[in-house]
Write a protein that holds these residues in place. Structure first.
Motif, PDB file in Angstrom:
ATOM      1  N   PRO A 133      -1.235  13.667  32.335  1.00  0.00           N
ATOM      2  CA  PRO A 133      -2.126  14.096  31.251  1.00  0.00           C
ATOM      3  C   PRO A 133      -3.583  14.218  31.681  1.00  0.00           C
ATOM      4  O   PRO A 133      -4.327  15.034  31.129  1.00  0.00           O
ATOM      5  CB  PRO A 133      -1.936  13.017  30.182  1.00  0.00           C
ATOM      6  N   ALA A 134      -4.024  13.411  32.657  1.00  0.00           N
ATOM      7  CA  ALA A 134      -5.392  13.559  33.158  1.00  0.00           C
ATOM      8  C   ALA A 134      -5.588  14.944  33.762  1.00  0.00           C
ATOM      9  O   ALA A 134      -6.643  15.559  33.620  1.00  0.00           O
ATOM     10  CB  ALA A 134      -5.697  12.475  34.184  1.00  0.00           C
ATOM     11  N   LEU A 135      -4.577  15.458  34.432  1.00  0.00           N
ATOM     12  CA  LEU A 135      -4.653  16.783  35.040  1.00  0.00           C
ATOM     13  C   LEU A 135      -4.431  17.895  34.021  1.00  0.00           C
ATOM     14  O   LEU A 135      -5.168  18.882  33.982  1.00  0.00           O
ATOM     15  CB  LEU A 135      -3.622  16.900  36.160  1.00  0.00           C
ATOM     16  N   LEU A 136      -3.415  17.737  33.174  1.00  0.00           N
ATOM     17  CA  LEU A 136      -2.969  18.821  32.300  1.00  0.00           C
ATOM     18  C   LEU A 136      -3.565  18.781  30.903  1.00  0.00           C
ATOM     19  O   LEU A 136      -3.573  19.795  30.197  1.00  0.00           O
ATOM     20  CB  LEU A 136      -1.440  18.794  32.187  1.00  0.00           C
ATOM     21  N   GLY A 137      -4.027  17.613  30.444  1.00  0.00           N
ATOM     22  CA  GLY A 137      -4.476  17.458  29.076  1.00  0.00           C
ATOM     23  C   GLY A 137      -3.313  17.340  28.112  1.00  0.00           C
ATOM     24  O   GLY A 137      -2.152  17.528  28.481  1.00  0.00           O
ATOM     25  N   GLY A 138      -3.601  16.989  26.855  1.00  0.00           N
ATOM     26  CA  GLY A 138      -2.570  16.861  25.843  1.00  0.00           C
ATOM     27  C   GLY A 138      -1.706  15.641  26.037  1.00  0.00           C
ATOM     28  O   GLY A 138      -2.108  14.647  26.658  1.00  0.00           O
ATOM     29  N   LYS A 150       9.188  16.188  36.758  1.00  0.00           N
ATOM     30  CA  LYS A 150       9.746  16.976  35.669  1.00  0.00           C
ATOM     31  C   LYS A 150       9.017  16.543  34.406  1.00  0.00           C
ATOM     32  O   LYS A 150       9.007  15.351  34.074  1.00  0.00           O
ATOM     33  CB  LYS A 150      11.254  16.742  35.519  1.00  0.00           C
ATOM     34  N   SER A 151       8.403  17.478  33.703  1.00  0.00           N
ATOM     35  CA  SER A 151       7.555  17.082  32.589  1.00  0.00           C
ATOM     36  C   SER A 151       7.557  18.105  31.464  1.00  0.00           C
ATOM     37  O   SER A 151       7.922  19.264  31.655  1.00  0.00           O
ATOM     38  CB  SER A 151       6.106  16.871  33.069  1.00  0.00           C
ATOM     39  N   VAL A 152       7.152  17.640  30.299  1.00  0.00           N
ATOM     40  CA  VAL A 152       6.953  18.469  29.119  1.00  0.00           C
ATOM     41  C   VAL A 152       5.572  18.131  28.564  1.00  0.00           C
ATOM     42  O   VAL A 152       5.206  16.952  28.479  1.00  0.00           O
ATOM     43  CB  VAL A 152       8.029  18.210  28.042  1.00  0.00           C
ATOM     44  N   ARG A 153       4.828  19.155  28.198  1.00  0.00           N
ATOM     45  CA  ARG A 153       3.485  18.955  27.653  1.00  0.00           C
ATOM     46  C   ARG A 153       3.452  19.384  26.193  1.00  0.00           C
ATOM     47  O   ARG A 153       3.947  20.457  25.839  1.00  0.00           O
ATOM     48  CB  ARG A 153       2.459  19.765  28.445  1.00  0.00           C
ATOM     49  N   LEU A 154       2.878  18.522  25.355  1.00  0.00           N
ATOM     50  CA  LEU A 154       2.740  18.814  23.936  1.00  0.00           C
ATOM     51  C   LEU A 154       1.268  18.799  23.544  1.00  0.00           C
ATOM     52  O   LEU A 154       0.449  18.163  24.207  1.00  0.00           O
ATOM     53  CB  LEU A 154       3.493  17.773  23.092  1.00  0.00           C
ATOM     54  N   GLU A 155       0.948  19.490  22.445  1.00  0.00           N
ATOM     55  CA  GLU A 155      -0.400  19.480  21.892  1.00  0.00           C
ATOM     56  C   GLU A 155      -0.329  19.001  20.447  1.00  0.00           C
ATOM     57  O   GLU A 155      -0.210  19.811  19.521  1.00  0.00           O
ATOM     58  CB  GLU A 155      -1.035  20.868  21.974  1.00  0.00           C
ATOM     59  N   PRO A 156      -0.360  17.691  20.217  1.00  0.00           N
ATOM     60  CA  PRO A 156      -0.278  17.169  18.845  1.00  0.00           C
ATOM     61  C   PRO A 156      -1.428  17.706  17.993  1.00  0.00           C
ATOM     62  O   PRO A 156      -2.592  17.603  18.384  1.00  0.00           O
ATOM     63  CB  PRO A 156      -0.377  15.651  19.022  1.00  0.00           C
ATOM     64  N   GLU A 157      -1.104  18.260  16.845  1.00  0.00           N
ATOM     65  CA  GLU A 157      -2.124  18.844  15.971  1.00  0.00           C
ATOM     66  C   GLU A 157      -2.555  17.847  14.893  1.00  0.00           C
ATOM     67  O   GLU A 157      -1.737  17.090  14.375  1.00  0.00           O
ATOM     68  CB  GLU A 157      -1.581  20.114  15.315  1.00  0.00           C
ATOM     69  N   GLY A 158      -3.850  17.868  14.577  1.00  0.00           N
ATOM     70  CA  GLY A 158      -4.365  17.036  13.495  1.00  0.00           C
ATOM     71  C   GLY A 158      -4.279  15.553  13.759  1.00  0.00           C
ATOM     72  O   GLY A 158      -4.223  14.754  12.818  1.00  0.00           O
ATOM     73  N   LEU A 159      -4.287  15.172  15.032  1.00  0.00           N
ATOM     74  CA  LEU A 159      -4.142  13.757  15.385  1.00  0.00           C
ATOM     75  C   LEU A 159      -5.383  13.282  16.118  1.00  0.00           C
ATOM     76  O   LEU A 159      -5.917  13.986  16.974  1.00  0.00           O
ATOM     77  CB  LEU A 159      -2.908  13.564  16.267  1.00  0.00           C
ATOM     78  N   ARG A 160      -5.838  12.112  15.789  1.00  0.00           N
ATOM     79  CA  ARG A 160      -6.951  11.482  16.486  1.00  0.00           C
ATOM     80  C   ARG A 160      -6.499  10.123  17.003  1.00  0.00           C
ATOM     81  O   ARG A 160      -5.445   9.608  16.613  1.00  0.00           O
ATOM     82  CB  ARG A 160      -8.150  11.305  15.552  1.00  0.00           C
ATOM     83  N   ALA A 161      -7.317   9.536  17.869  1.00  0.00           N
ATOM     84  CA  ALA A 161      -7.014   8.210  18.407  1.00  0.00           C
ATOM     85  C   ALA A 161      -8.209   7.297  18.174  1.00  0.00           C
ATOM     86  O   ALA A 161      -9.359   7.702  18.345  1.00  0.00           O
ATOM     87  CB  ALA A 161      -6.698   8.289  19.896  1.00  0.00           C
ATOM     88  N   ALA A 162      -7.934   6.070  17.769  1.00  0.00           N
ATOM     89  CA  ALA A 162      -8.949   5.018  17.702  1.00  0.00           C
ATOM     90  C   ALA A 162      -8.596   4.002  18.778  1.00  0.00           C
ATOM     91  O   ALA A 162      -7.437   3.595  18.895  1.00  0.00           O
ATOM     92  CB  ALA A 162      -8.964   4.362  16.325  1.00  0.00           C
ATOM     93  N   VAL A 163      -9.578   3.625  19.590  1.00  0.00           N
ATOM     94  CA  VAL A 163      -9.316   2.640  20.641  1.00  0.00           C
ATOM     95  C   VAL A 163     -10.303   1.489  20.515  1.00  0.00           C
ATOM     96  O   VAL A 163     -11.479   1.690  20.200  1.00  0.00           O
ATOM     97  CB  VAL A 163      -9.412   3.253  22.061  1.00  0.00           C
ATOM     98  N   ALA A 164      -9.804   0.287  20.731  1.00  0.00           N
ATOM     99  CA  ALA A 164     -10.636  -0.908  20.773  1.00  0.00           C
ATOM    100  C   ALA A 164     -10.537  -1.490  22.176  1.00  0.00           C
ATOM    101  O   ALA A 164      -9.434  -1.772  22.664  1.00  0.00           O
ATOM    102  CB  ALA A 164     -10.164  -1.929  19.742  1.00  0.00           C
ATOM    103  N   VAL A 165     -11.684  -1.644  22.820  1.00  0.00           N
ATOM    104  CA  VAL A 165     -11.744  -2.049  24.223  1.00  0.00           C
ATOM    105  C   VAL A 165     -12.440  -3.400  24.321  1.00  0.00           C
ATOM    106  O   VAL A 165     -13.671  -3.489  24.189  1.00  0.00           O
ATOM    107  CB  VAL A 165     -12.511  -1.007  25.059  1.00  0.00           C
TER     108      VAL A 165
END
Length: 310
Positions: A133-138, A150-165
């Motif tokens: 994903p770092a190379l391809l995104g999504g 062997k891989s599959v790439r998706l583009e999730p729509e209307g989705l955000r991420a919240a991260v706590a570090v």
């Protein structure tokens, strides 16, 4: 000098252990040029924790590309401007590695075709869940095989991420040692079923299923002692409106998938939950990065640093 922007990534999403990774709108920038001798500079987030010599992951990747392009004698001047908290489960090393490989490949006239570059970075990182994903995104689902990734790439729509570090690190070695050699069959079945549900929910946009789909029995329970507040932070995210939440990578960062309108609220709730356990933390509301690693035009200023939510 070639400059490449690479996103942070979150892997081990709930039950999808070592198979799924998501690119996030927090990143690092790797700049590279040919030099008479190795030179490595690191600036920004966690600079003191990142190697500043030829052992730097981006430099090592650049050297691999040079060798594959029959330029084994080349040395590089590498500059990293980093916004990814290191050793926190956000794929910082993989992002740097990808940046070095992409920059060197562009610098050397794109000697490697895209599939070869993907295979190289995944092999160097050891598995595809951060590097792909770092190379391809999504969102990338992948596995290494004798014939390559062997891989599959998706583009999730209307989705955000919240991260706590949180303000402590968990070494990958310690996180791996926490895992048992064997797990109960019922726990393996539990994760297999939820992994399928996770990918189905992300592919179809049925995000309400993520609350169940992100449950895990194969790594989070065994790593919980390394991350004070893990269960409380996940619960706080869900109560604040997240679809689902889990460890990011091997931790200690925790990621929640959220609707856009509650992203900041969920991130703040996660940070506050860490605080109740006496753990200082920063939190971000992030977009899914669909571009992946990209070469920036000469002189272009990199993406602005994202400020944590209050």
């Amino acid at each position: 000098m070639i400059s490449v922007r690479v996103p942070a990534t979150s892997a081990n999403l709930g039950p999808a252990f070592d198979a799924v990774g998501l690119a996030l709108s927090l990143g690092t920038r790797i700049s590279l040029d040919i030099s008479p001798e190795p030179v490595v500079e690191v600036h920004g987030e966690g600079a003191r924790m990142i190697p500043q010599g030829p052992e730097h992951p981006a430099y090592r990747a650049a050297r691999f590309v040079a060798e594959m392009a029959d330029e084994a004698e080349l040395h590089f001047h590498l500059v990293q401007h980093n916004d990814i908290p290191p050793s926190r489960g956000l794929g910082g090393s993989a992002a740097a590695l990808v940046g070095g490989a992409v920059a060197a490949n562009d610098l050397l006239g794109r000697a490697l075709a895209a599939p070869d570059l993907l295979n190289l970075v995944c092999e160097l990182d050891g598995h595809p869940d951060n590097a792909a994903p770092a190379l391809l995104g999504g969102l990338v689902i992948g596995t290494l095989t004798p014939e390559g990734i062997k891989s599959v790439r998706l583009e999730p729509e209307g989705l955000r991420a919240a991260v706590a570090v949180p303000d402590f690190t968990v070494s990958t070695t310690a996180a791996r040692r926490a895992l048992p050699e064997k797990v109960p069959h019922r726990d393996a079945v539990f994760n297999v079923g939820r992994s399928g549900l996770l990918l189905g929910a992300l592919a179809t946009g049925e995000y309400h299923l993520l609350r169940v789909a992100m449950q895990d029995r194969l790594h989070q329970p065994y790593r919980a002692h390394l991350i004070p507040g893990l269960e409380e932070v996940i619960e706080a995210a869900l109560e604040a409106g997240a679809y689902g939440a889990s460890l990011s990578g091997s931790g200690p960062t925790i990621i929640a998938f959220v609707p856009e309108e509650v992203a900041v609220r969920v991130a703040s709730a996660m940070r506050a939950a860490f605080g109740k356990r006496g753990v200082e933390a920063r939190a971000w509301a992030l977009e899914v990065d669909l571009a992946g690693a990209r070469v920036e035009p000469p002189g272009e200023v990199g993406s602005p640093v994202l400020e944590p939510v209050p």
